[in-house]
Design an enzyme around this catalytic site. Structure first.
Site, PDB file in Angstrom:
ATOM      1  N   ASP A  22      36.377  42.190  41.241  1.00  9.00           N
ATOM      2  CA  ASP A  22      36.513  43.105  40.104  1.00  9.00           C
ATOM      3  C   ASP A  22      37.958  43.595  40.029  1.00  9.00           C
ATOM      4  O   ASP A  22      38.677  43.593  41.031  1.00  9.00           O
ATOM      5  CB  ASP A  22      35.596  44.323  40.279  1.00  9.00           C
ATOM      6  CG  ASP A  22      34.126  43.938  40.221  1.00  9.00           C
ATOM      7  OD1 ASP A  22      33.822  42.860  39.691  1.00  9.00           O
ATOM      8  OD2 ASP A  22      33.311  44.728  40.715  1.00  9.00           O
TER       9      ASP A  22
HETATM   10  N1  URA Z   1      30.788  43.023  44.500  1.00  8.54           N
HETATM   11  C1  URA Z   1      31.263  43.873  43.538  1.00  8.54           C
HETATM   12  O1  URA Z   1      30.536  44.744  43.063  1.00  8.54           O
HETATM   13  N2  URA Z   1      32.529  43.708  43.135  1.00  8.54           N
HETATM   14  C2  URA Z   1      33.386  42.791  43.649  1.00  8.54           C
HETATM   15  O2  URA Z   1      34.546  42.716  43.248  1.00  8.54           O
HETATM   16  C3  URA Z   1      32.878  41.923  44.635  1.00  8.54           C
HETATM   17  C4  URA Z   1      31.576  42.055  45.046  1.00  8.54           C
END
Ligand code: URA
Length: 244
Positions: free
Chosen positions: A104
């Site tokens: 993310d």
């Molecule tokens: N899980 C999440 O919620 N975000 C990420 O970036 C990776 C795994």
């Protein structure tokens, strides 16, 4: 394998194909000491010495980098408006690189960047069960009983059930009312860890990936810094997926 010289040079972001034609016209590119005649000539970059203005081009079919991704950067190759992880690499770099998988925008930590499509495919295949370990600060006190819930797998979204995941409770900060945990998953569904904690009544406050398969985040890399993988790390990645 023989490749067109303009492809090799543009993979390295030395110049556009048009500029390369101009370099060739001006005799700035040599192959094994001979001035190259045409930008469509094919050469084997692994066995020929290619120089641009006398500087040797070090060609490798595949490149592998470990980036410590900072907060606020997209893990895509290109974006018209926002900064991407490839913008963090110093220029020139080859133009066929991409991030292997996604984090993310606000997730930090280990992100592999490569141009190795087949390996990337293997590492991201759900069947290969490549473990990813995340360090997270989550809201509230996480009870040890939750370890079993994570280990069994549970429904964390309308139609999404997690596979078995490992939850390790590292510490609890009473003043902030936050728990520091490590969670290991081998899937990689959209916002998976954030959604899993929401489903059990908590909330992820920060998330950092600390390992990806056999790769451990090099803690000497500050956020935004990257380095080439060592040969040993490349071998581990390749062996890992062959045996999976
Ligand atoms: N899980 C999440 O919620 N975000 C990420 O970036 C990776 C795994």
């Amino acid at each position: 394998m023989k490749l067109r010289i303009d492809k090799i040079c543009s993979d390295y972001n030395l110049a556009s194909r048009k500029e390369i034609r101009d370099y060739v016209k001006k005799g700035r590119i040599r192959v094994d000491g001979e001035v190259l005649k045409s930008s469509s000539d094919k050469v084997d970059p692994l066995t020929s010495v290619i120089t641009v203005d006398g500087v040797k081009l070090e060609y490798e079919e595949y490149s592998y980098f470990m980036l410590n991704k900072p907060d606020g950067v997209l893990s895509t190759a290109f974006d018209k408006k926002q900064r991407t992880v490839l913008n963090l690499l110093s220029k020139p770099h080859r133009s066929d690189l991409f991030p292997v998988g996604r984090l993310d925008k606000d997730t930090t930590g280990l992100l592999l960047i490569s141009n190795d499509g087949p390996l990337s495919h293997e590492l991201l295949s759900p069947k290969k069960h490549v473990d990813k370990v995340y360090e997270a600060r989550v809201k509230g006190r996480i009870r040890p009983e939750l370890k079993e819930v994570f280990a069994r797998g549970f429904q964390y979204d309308e139609d999404l059930v997690s596979d078995s995941a490992t939850l390790e409770i590292l510490s609890y900060d009473e003043i902030q009312d936050q728990t520091l945990i490590h969670v290991t998953i081998h899937e990689g569904k959209f916002h998976q860890i954030k959604k899993m904690f929401l489903a059990v009544g908590s909330e992820v406050l920060s998330l950092k990936r600390v390992s990806f398969g056999p790769l451990k985040l090099d803690e000497s890399l500050k956020e935004g810094e990257y380095r080439c993988l060592t040969q040993e790390e490349i071998n581990l990645l390749k062996e890992g997926h062959e045996n999976a």
